[in-house]
Scaffold this motif. Structure first.
Motif, PDB file in Angstrom:
ATOM      1  N   ALA A  11     -11.830  -7.343  12.334  1.00  0.00           N
ATOM      2  CA  ALA A  11     -12.905  -6.843  13.199  1.00  0.00           C
ATOM      3  C   ALA A  11     -12.454  -5.644  14.022  1.00  0.00           C
ATOM      4  N   SER A  12     -11.154  -5.556  14.300  1.00  0.00           N
ATOM      5  CA  SER A  12     -10.649  -4.475  15.149  1.00  0.00           C
ATOM      6  C   SER A  12     -10.349  -3.194  14.381  1.00  0.00           C
ATOM      7  N   LEU A  13     -10.267  -3.283  13.054  1.00  0.00           N
ATOM      8  CA  LEU A  13      -9.870  -2.119  12.266  1.00  0.00           C
ATOM      9  C   LEU A  13     -11.055  -1.187  12.017  1.00  0.00           C
ATOM     10  N   PRO A  14     -10.824   0.117  12.040  1.00  0.00           N
ATOM     11  CA  PRO A  14     -11.905   1.053  11.703  1.00  0.00           C
ATOM     12  C   PRO A  14     -12.196   1.018  10.213  1.00  0.00           C
ATOM     13  N   ALA A  15     -13.382   1.423   9.840  1.00  0.00           N
ATOM     14  CA  ALA A  15     -13.763   1.489   8.427  1.00  0.00           C
ATOM     15  C   ALA A  15     -13.207   2.778   7.846  1.00  0.00           C
ATOM     16  N   THR A  16     -12.005   2.692   7.286  1.00  0.00           N
ATOM     17  CA  THR A  16     -11.341   3.872   6.761  1.00  0.00           C
ATOM     18  C   THR A  16     -11.050   3.697   5.275  1.00  0.00           C
ATOM     19  N   THR A  17     -10.913   4.819   4.586  1.00  0.00           N
ATOM     20  CA  THR A  17     -10.523   4.843   3.183  1.00  0.00           C
ATOM     21  C   THR A  17      -9.371   5.827   3.047  1.00  0.00           C
ATOM     22  N   TYR A 123      -2.285   1.872   4.950  1.00  0.00           N
ATOM     23  CA  TYR A 123      -3.540   1.117   4.880  1.00  0.00           C
ATOM     24  C   TYR A 123      -3.254  -0.374   4.714  1.00  0.00           C
ATOM     25  N   HIS A 124      -2.318  -0.716   3.821  1.00  0.00           N
ATOM     26  CA  HIS A 124      -1.961  -2.122   3.624  1.00  0.00           C
ATOM     27  C   HIS A 124      -1.282  -2.704   4.862  1.00  0.00           C
ATOM     28  N   VAL A 125      -0.368  -1.943   5.462  1.00  0.00           N
ATOM     29  CA  VAL A 125       0.329  -2.441   6.660  1.00  0.00           C
ATOM     30  C   VAL A 125      -0.680  -2.723   7.771  1.00  0.00           C
ATOM     31  N   ASN A 126      -1.606  -1.792   7.995  1.00  0.00           N
ATOM     32  CA  ASN A 126      -2.632  -2.019   9.013  1.00  0.00           C
ATOM     33  C   ASN A 126      -3.466  -3.250   8.693  1.00  0.00           C
TER      34      ASN A 126
END
Length: 371
Positions: A11-17, A123-126
């Motif tokens: 829920a805290s992560l931004p929607a990033t690609t 991306y995976h670490v986050n």
């Protein structure tokens, strides 16, 4: 309205690609690219033997692929001088990185990488709650000494190094990488991403030692073997680490078609050498085009050339945008000062004919905007 009960982390992560693919860009712009030179794909394609093997496997797609990828692992073990227990197959290096991070990183764990290095690892670490600690590039190279110092300082579980590097195309020698391995702090695993190693000069990759628990080597069929769309990667490491992938990996994630194609590609080393020669020729031509336009190509051990535009990141972004406006798909590094550059993948002669015509107009437009 019912909604999924996300974990607090998600829920805290931004929607990033990490990367916006060329097809996504084509749909947004309403037309196709005339030359696809931004994703470091191998435009020369897979071995004809790999194509035939994949075609022959099509009628068998009613069956799941071999969950152990036995034949491919057996061939890779012979190729690299290790045992099958030292190798796991996954959906490209990206998929293997995801499994590795899932195995090793919990929320708050420190992971060290270079600022501007391959973003999918980050991306995976986050996604698993790890804390990324980044060190800058040095002279357009990842900095092994700084990575080790920082990993020791923060007690990192993982430290990531790409050799050769994306996005700069730079590389380190066997001696430098071996010294880095020897100075890893206790309990820290080196993730050595060698996606581009087939393109690199001899003496870039240390010998593979399947008994060394300090390093995991990542290899792929997406680059030199021309099979990016098949999604086949391999991780090579100590048997205990490789065995642990079975606890988290998608056991039926590799299709029969992909496995058959990768095996045939690996066994056709003559075709690989032909591809490497074509890529070297394309790199030389890209460099010549860059120089003819007053730009500076950087030395490359990959299937792309990173080109110093001689100004700042805003100017390089303008060049990329102007190239895309002219239907040539290219990319650039994300982080300063490397973002002063653009990055152009090796292309066919026809692709590079278009580049030669288009780049001067794109540069003129970008320069006019910056006045």
């Amino acid at each position: 309205m019912n909604t999924p009960r996300y974990t607090p982390l998600i829920a805290s992560l931004p929607a990033t690609t990490p990367f916006v693919g060329p097809e996504v860009q084509e749909r947004a712009r309403g037309r196709a690219f005339a030359a696809r030179l931004g994703a470091n794909e191998n435009v020369f394609g897979p071995s004809p033997k790999a194509i035939r093997a994949m075609q022959d496997a099509v009628p068998e797609t009613w069956m799941y692929g071999d969950s152990a990828s036995h034949d491919l692992r057996e061939a890779l073990a012979a190729h690299h001088g290790v045992t099958m227990d030292n190798i796991v197959i996954g959906a490209g290096i990206d998929g293997l990185l995801g499994s590795l991070v899932r195995m090793t990183v919990v929320q708050g764990d420190k992971v060290v990488t270079s600022a501007g290095a391959y973003p999918t690892f980050n991306y995976h670490v986050n996604g698993y709650g790890g804390e990324l600690v980044q060190v800058p590039f040095r002279d357009d190279h990842e900095d092994p000494d700084a990575l080790i110092v920082k990993a020791t300082e923060v007690g990192a579980k993982l430290v990531y190094l790409a050799n050769p590097d994306n996005p700069m195309g730079s590389w380190h020698s066997t001696e430098v990488v071996s010294d880095m391995i020897d100075h890893l702090p206790d309990g820290c695993l080196l993730v050595l991403d060698e996606a581009y190693v087939e393109f690199a000069p001899e003496g870039t990759a240390p010998p593979i030692n399947g008994d060394d628990p300090r390093v995991i080597r990542m290899r792929t069929f997406s680059k030199a073997y021309g099979m990016a769309g098949a999604r086949v990667g391999a991780a090579i490491g100590h048997k205990d680490l490789i065995g642990s992938f079975a606890k988290v990996r998608d056991h039926f994630g590799m299709s029969r078609i992909s496995q058959a194609g990768a095996l045939a590609a690996l066994l056709d080393q003559d075709y690989l050498q032909q591809t490497l020669a074509k890529v070297a020729t394309a790199r030389d031509r890209i460099s010549d085009i860059a120089r003819a336009n007053g730009l500076t190509p950087l030395p490359s051990a990959t299937n792309f050339v990173t080109i110093d535009c001689g100004r700042d990141g805003d100017f390089a972004r303008s060049v990329v945008a102007e190239m895309i406006n002219r239907d040539i798909f290219i990319r650039m590094p994300f982080t300063a000062p490397e973002d002063r550059c653009i990055r152009i993948s090796a292309g066919t002669p026809a692709d590079l004919d278009l580049l030669e015509v288009t780049l001067p107009a794109a540069l003129d437009a970008a320069r006019n905007k910056s006045v």
